[in-house]
Design an enzyme around this catalytic site. Structure first.
Site, PDB file in Angstrom:
ATOM      1  N   CYS A 199      82.277  30.157  20.533  1.00 36.94           N
ATOM      2  CA  CYS A 199      81.106  30.794  21.141  1.00 36.94           C
ATOM      3  C   CYS A 199      79.951  29.831  21.365  1.00 36.94           C
ATOM      4  O   CYS A 199      78.975  30.179  22.017  1.00 36.94           O
ATOM      5  CB  CYS A 199      80.620  31.938  20.264  1.00 36.94           C
ATOM      6  N   CYS A 207      83.700  33.888  13.329  1.00 36.35           N
ATOM      7  CA  CYS A 207      82.284  33.641  13.020  1.00 36.35           C
ATOM      8  C   CYS A 207      82.094  33.240  11.568  1.00 36.35           C
ATOM      9  O   CYS A 207      81.143  32.533  11.226  1.00 36.35           O
ATOM     10  CB  CYS A 207      81.452  34.890  13.295  1.00 36.35           C
TER      11      CYS A 207
HETATM   12 FE1  FES Z   1      79.229  32.916  17.548  1.00 37.63          FE
HETATM   13 FE2  FES Z   1      79.805  34.832  15.919  1.00 37.63          FE
HETATM   14  S1  FES Z   1      79.856  34.914  18.060  1.00 37.63           S
HETATM   15  S2  FES Z   1      79.252  32.829  15.426  1.00 37.63           S
END
Ligand code: FES
Length: 131
Positions: free
Chosen positions: A36, A109
């Site tokens: 992400c 995450c």
């Molecule tokens: Fe990036 Fe959770 S979406 S750390």
């Protein structure tokens, strides 16, 4: 429901523990999440107790999502006062478990918190071996 956040996750997300920076940290770790693009920074202050190196203090800063905030907050509580050896053994799965589980889509995450902590411990060790 597995795709919902547990109460513990919500609690740590709304009231994260140990957020911030340690100015004279013994070690600093930083990890990015390739999935992400979020970033986590972990600061540790190492002290000695009964001849063992322990984490006296720990703080984190993140540009991460709610699950990243909650797992970091949780891991800081889990490792405070622990020896470095104990702290570096804590896995992402254990943190997620302590939080009552994370939705599967959010498991990546939790990597940020444990990896940034391991990075901070490595950073501390490399500093003392070069001292
Ligand atoms: Fe990036 Fe959770 S979406 S750390």
């Amino acid at each position: 429901m597995a795709d919902m956040y547990s109460e513990k996750v919500m609690d740590h997300f709304m009231n994260p523990r140990n957020v911030g920076e340690i100015k004279d940290a013994s070690g600093v770790g930083e990890k990015g999440n390739p999935t992400c693009g979020d970033i986590m920074k972990m600061y540790i202050k190492v002290g000695k107790k009964n001849g063992k190196e322990i984490i006296e203090d720990i703080k984190f800063q993140t540009f991460g999502c709610g699950a990243a905030v909650a797992t970091s907050s949780m891991i800081t509580e889990m490792v405070k006062g622990k020896t470095l050896k104990e702290a570096e053994k804590i896995s992402n799965a254990q943190v997620a478990e302590a939080l009552g589980g994370l939705p599967p889509i959010k498991m990546h995450c939790s990597n940020l918190a444990a990896n940034a902590l391991q990075d901070a411990i490595e950073n501390y060790r490399s500093k003392i071996s070069n001292a």
